[in-house]
Scaffold this motif. Structure first.
Motif, mmCIF file in Angstrom:
data_model
loop_
_atom_site.group_PDB
_atom_site.id
_atom_site.type_symbol
_atom_site.label_atom_id
_atom_site.label_comp_id
_atom_site.label_asym_id
_atom_site.label_seq_id
_atom_site.Cartn_x
_atom_site.Cartn_y
_atom_site.Cartn_z
ATOM 1 N N GLU A 20 24.946 -27.574 -88.164
ATOM 2 C CA GLU A 20 26.161 -27.012 -88.761
ATOM 3 C C GLU A 20 25.843 -25.689 -89.454
ATOM 4 O O GLU A 20 24.889 -25.599 -90.233
ATOM 5 N N LEU A 21 26.635 -24.652 -89.181
ATOM 6 C CA LEU A 21 26.465 -23.354 -89.828
ATOM 7 C C LEU A 21 27.519 -23.174 -90.916
ATOM 8 O O LEU A 21 28.534 -23.872 -90.949
ATOM 9 N N ALA A 22 27.273 -22.202 -91.786
ATOM 10 C CA ALA A 22 28.172 -21.978 -92.922
ATOM 11 C C ALA A 22 29.579 -21.581 -92.480
ATOM 12 O O ALA A 22 30.562 -21.879 -93.161
ATOM 13 N N ASP A 23 29.678 -20.912 -91.319
ATOM 14 C CA ASP A 23 30.995 -20.451 -90.868
ATOM 15 C C ASP A 23 31.735 -21.495 -90.022
ATOM 16 O O ASP A 23 32.766 -21.202 -89.431
ATOM 17 N N GLY A 24 31.194 -22.723 -89.959
ATOM 18 C CA GLY A 24 31.878 -23.795 -89.243
ATOM 19 C C GLY A 24 31.403 -24.018 -87.825
ATOM 20 O O GLY A 24 31.691 -25.048 -87.215
ATOM 21 N N ARG A 25 30.678 -23.056 -87.270
ATOM 22 C CA ARG A 25 30.164 -23.227 -85.912
ATOM 23 C C ARG A 25 29.006 -24.222 -85.903
ATOM 24 O O ARG A 25 28.412 -24.522 -86.933
ATOM 25 N N LYS A 26 28.677 -24.702 -84.708
ATOM 26 C CA LYS A 26 27.516 -25.555 -84.523
ATOM 27 C C LYS A 26 26.515 -24.826 -83.636
ATOM 28 O O LYS A 26 26.838 -24.445 -82.510
ATOM 29 N N SER A 27 25.317 -24.609 -84.177
ATOM 30 C CA SER A 27 24.244 -23.997 -83.395
ATOM 31 C C SER A 27 23.582 -25.097 -82.561
ATOM 32 O O SER A 27 23.250 -26.161 -83.069
ATOM 33 N N ILE A 234 22.270 2.086 -94.420
ATOM 34 C CA ILE A 234 22.182 1.848 -95.865
ATOM 35 C C ILE A 234 22.348 0.358 -96.169
ATOM 36 O O ILE A 234 21.688 -0.181 -97.066
ATOM 37 N N THR A 235 23.186 -0.331 -95.396
ATOM 38 C CA THR A 235 23.294 -1.791 -95.550
ATOM 39 C C THR A 235 21.948 -2.447 -95.282
ATOM 40 O O THR A 235 21.537 -3.375 -95.986
ATOM 41 N N GLY A 236 21.220 -1.949 -94.275
ATOM 42 C CA GLY A 236 19.881 -2.461 -93.992
ATOM 43 C C GLY A 236 18.926 -2.220 -95.147
ATOM 44 O O GLY A 236 18.101 -3.075 -95.475
ATOM 45 N N CYS A 237 19.043 -1.050 -95.788
ATOM 46 C CA CYS A 237 18.189 -0.730 -96.938
ATOM 47 C C CYS A 237 18.467 -1.653 -98.123
ATOM 48 O O CYS A 237 17.580 -1.920 -98.939
ATOM 49 N N LEU A 238 19.700 -2.132 -98.235
ATOM 50 C CA LEU A 238 20.100 -2.948 -99.384
ATOM 51 C C LEU A 238 19.993 -4.452 -99.123
ATOM 52 O O LEU A 238 20.090 -5.247 -100.058
ATOM 53 N N THR A 239 19.800 -4.842 -97.849
ATOM 54 C CA THR A 239 19.747 -6.272 -97.512
ATOM 55 C C THR A 239 18.480 -6.683 -96.769
ATOM 56 O O THR A 239 18.124 -7.863 -96.764
ATOM 57 N N GLY A 240 17.812 -5.736 -96.112
ATOM 58 C CA GLY A 240 16.637 -6.069 -95.306
ATOM 59 C C GLY A 240 16.980 -6.599 -93.926
ATOM 60 O O GLY A 240 16.094 -7.001 -93.176
ATOM 61 N N LEU A 241 18.260 -6.598 -93.562
ATOM 62 C CA LEU A 241 18.666 -7.115 -92.254
ATOM 63 C C LEU A 241 18.212 -6.186 -91.135
ATOM 64 O O LEU A 241 18.251 -4.967 -91.268
ATOM 65 N N ARG A 242 17.795 -6.774 -90.037
ATOM 66 C CA ARG A 242 17.423 -6.003 -88.855
ATOM 67 C C ARG A 242 18.670 -5.403 -88.208
ATOM 68 O O ARG A 242 19.787 -5.873 -88.422
ATOM 69 N N HIS A 243 18.439 -4.402 -87.353
ATOM 70 C CA HIS A 243 19.544 -3.792 -86.608
ATOM 71 C C HIS A 243 20.297 -4.846 -85.804
ATOM 72 O O HIS A 243 21.530 -4.873 -85.787
ATOM 73 N N CYS A 244 19.551 -5.761 -85.134
ATOM 74 C CA CYS A 244 20.204 -6.776 -84.297
ATOM 75 C C CYS A 244 21.085 -7.706 -85.127
ATOM 76 O O CYS A 244 22.148 -8.141 -84.672
ATOM 77 N N ASP A 245 20.661 -8.009 -86.373
ATOM 78 C CA ASP A 245 21.458 -8.890 -87.231
ATOM 79 C C ASP A 245 22.687 -8.172 -87.778
ATOM 80 O O ASP A 245 23.761 -8.763 -87.901
ATOM 81 N N ILE A 246 22.522 -6.891 -88.119
ATOM 82 C CA ILE A 246 23.663 -6.108 -88.602
ATOM 83 C C ILE A 246 24.685 -5.935 -87.481
ATOM 84 O O ILE A 246 25.893 -6.029 -87.699
ATOM 85 N N ARG A 247 24.191 -5.726 -86.273
ATOM 86 C CA ARG A 247 25.088 -5.496 -85.139
ATOM 87 C C ARG A 247 25.908 -6.739 -84.795
ATOM 88 O O ARG A 247 27.037 -6.632 -84.319
ATOM 89 N N GLN A 248 25.352 -7.940 -85.044
ATOM 90 C CA GLN A 248 26.077 -9.172 -84.719
ATOM 91 C C GLN A 248 26.764 -9.789 -85.941
ATOM 92 O O GLN A 248 27.376 -10.850 -85.848
ATOM 93 N N LEU A 249 26.675 -9.120 -87.089
ATOM 94 C CA LEU A 249 27.278 -9.620 -88.323
ATOM 95 C C LEU A 249 28.796 -9.725 -88.174
ATOM 96 O O LEU A 249 29.454 -8.789 -87.729
ATOM 97 N N LYS A 250 29.348 -10.881 -88.549
ATOM 98 C CA LYS A 250 30.794 -11.096 -88.467
ATOM 99 C C LYS A 250 31.371 -11.254 -89.867
ATOM 100 O O LYS A 250 30.656 -11.600 -90.813
ATOM 101 N N TRP A 251 32.678 -11.009 -89.974
ATOM 102 C CA TRP A 251 33.316 -11.084 -91.291
ATOM 103 C C TRP A 251 33.226 -12.484 -91.881
ATOM 104 O O TRP A 251 33.233 -12.656 -93.099
ATOM 105 N N GLY A 252 33.115 -13.484 -91.014
ATOM 106 C CA GLY A 252 32.955 -14.851 -91.507
ATOM 107 C C GLY A 252 31.616 -15.084 -92.188
ATOM 108 O O GLY A 252 31.441 -16.067 -92.914
ATOM 109 N N ASN A 253 30.643 -14.173 -91.944
ATOM 110 C CA ASN A 253 29.335 -14.270 -92.598
ATOM 111 C C ASN A 253 29.333 -13.617 -93.978
ATOM 112 O O ASN A 253 28.369 -13.756 -94.732
ATOM 113 N N ILE A 254 30.411 -12.888 -94.289
ATOM 114 C CA ILE A 254 30.471 -12.108 -95.526
ATOM 115 C C ILE A 254 31.236 -12.878 -96.602
ATOM 116 O O ILE A 254 32.320 -13.405 -96.357
ATOM 117 N N GLY A 255 30.665 -12.925 -97.803
ATOM 118 C CA GLY A 255 31.366 -13.539 -98.926
ATOM 119 C C GLY A 255 31.373 -15.052 -98.910
ATOM 120 O O GLY A 255 32.271 -15.684 -99.471
#
Length: 385
Positions: A20-27, A234-255
């Motif tokens: 179970e993932l935080a956004d309701g999906r199942k990995s 700059i988001t990468g500089c403030l979070t450490g996220l890789r380009h691939c993770d930033i590129r696949q980031l969805k609004w359901g992952n935020i907040g």
């Protein structure tokens, strides 16, 4: 109804499991029973909670997963068949053994073993029996690695393998043959017959480039033609996220709220490991406007590929008057250095960055212990970005 005494319960070799993932999906991942224990393989396939809306999509996903499961079962059966036909001069094929072994490893290690099998095939198209791997074969493979060129990426095509990459493939080969010894396929590992001075070795650690707080501020204040790339970097500089993770980031992952704290909550693509990053105001300022986007919509929709961003970022550095060769990956280095400098515990930084070993994170600097949330509050308060 009682079971018959002679009835034997057979373990299913490959099972489909869900997380179970935080956004309701199942990995979806596979649990493979191998060498008397389970090994887990995350497939980057997901089931969506809205059954009516995503019925067809979920059905197609399960079909793909079942095909992969069937393939893994076939590979295991093939491997067992080889083991049963063993002789002193083992008939188990080297590349097949390595690919089977790869499926039991963590994702990043799995990729390394599969790449090793690829290079062994380039070295010799005929798959050799493990029992016939000797000192001469390994010396020949070392020679191949020294001359081998990269083929699978346009940006690096034609370049020689780095010394670190050569050493990594050699290490994977040694590990695979150690496993063959452990499985009693061969009596000894021929790698150890080669003197250490003749084995591939890693280069001395090079200085990792990063931006200082002042340089990051200058970048933030410099106009850049591609606003989305600027925000992502700059988001990468403030979070450490890789380009691939930033590129696949969805609004359901935020907040995502956990224990009263807002987080960016995702599964990292490279490691398949979850990470929760406190969502501070300085991070929020650099996220694009949501404009009514749904939870399943991409935050950085339309972000250029890693190769394209790496091509254009140096122009931005020049515009900001920064004399450093800028790549997107420098954003991760910047996060690590600034996080450690502001007191975040090195083990926490290592976890956020998805490093397999704390030694990789220790490259940045020695640090003092501090809680993640308080330290990132300090970064937030001190930031002028």
């Amino acid at each position: 109804m009682k079971k018959k005494k002679d009835e034997i319960k057979i373990k299913e070799p490959v099972k489909i499991r869900y997380k179970e993932l935080a956004d309701g999906r199942k990995s979806i991942f596979l649990a493979t029973y191998f060498n008397k224990k389970y090994h887990y393989e995350f497939l980057k396939e997901y089931l969506y909670p809205d059954i009516d809306k995503y019925k067809t999509r979920n059905e197609n996903t399960l079909k793909r997963v079942l095909r992969v499961k069937s393939q893994r079962i076939t590979e295991l059966e093939k491997y067992q068949e080889h083991l049963e036909n063993n002789t002193k001069q083992s008939k188990v094929l080297l590349r097949n053994f390595i690919r089977i072994l790869a499926a039991t490893k963590e994702k990043s290690t799995q990729q390394n073993f599969n790449s090793l099998a690829y290079h062994l095939e380039r070295y010799n198209e005929i798959d050799i029996q493990i029992g016939k791997v000797d000192k001469e074969y390994i010396i020949g493979f070392i020679s191949y690695l020294e001359k081998a060129e990269i083929e699978h990426t346009e940006r690096n095509k034609g370049k020689k393998l780095s010394k670190n990459t050569q050493a990594m493939y050699f290490k994977c080969l040694r590990m695979a043959l150690d496993e063959a010894v452990s499985d009693e396929i061969i009596v000894s590992n021929p790698v150890y017959s080669i003197k250490k001075k003749n084995r591939p070795t890693t280069e001395k650690a090079v200085k990792r480039e990063f931006l200082t707080q002042e340089e990051l501020k200058r970048f933030a204040e410099t106009d850049f033609p591609n606003e989305l790339v600027k925000r992502a970097f700059i988001t990468g500089c403030l979070t450490g996220l890789r380009h691939c993770d930033i590129r696949q980031l969805k609004w359901g992952n935020i907040g995502v709220i956990k224990n009263g704290i807002e987080y960016i909550s995702i599964i990292q693509e490279k490691t398949d490991e979850p990470v929760d990053i406190p969502l501070k105001d300085n991070i929020k300022r650099w996220l694009p406007e949501r404009n009514g986007a749904s939870d399943n919509d991409l935050v950085f929709d339309g972000l250029l590929s890693l190769g394209r961003t790496t091509e254009i970022l140096p122009k931005w550095a020049k515009m900001a008057g920064i004399n450093k060769h800028l790549t997107f990956h420098i954003s991760r280095h910047t996060f690590a250095v600034l996080a450690i400098a502001n007191g975040i515990n090195i083990y926490t930084v290592s976890k956020l960055l998805g490093h397999q070993s704390i030694k990789v994170t220790e490259i940045y600097t020695d640090v003092l212990d501090s809680s993640l949330d308080n330290a990132m509050d300090k970064m937030n308060d001190n930031s002028n970005i």
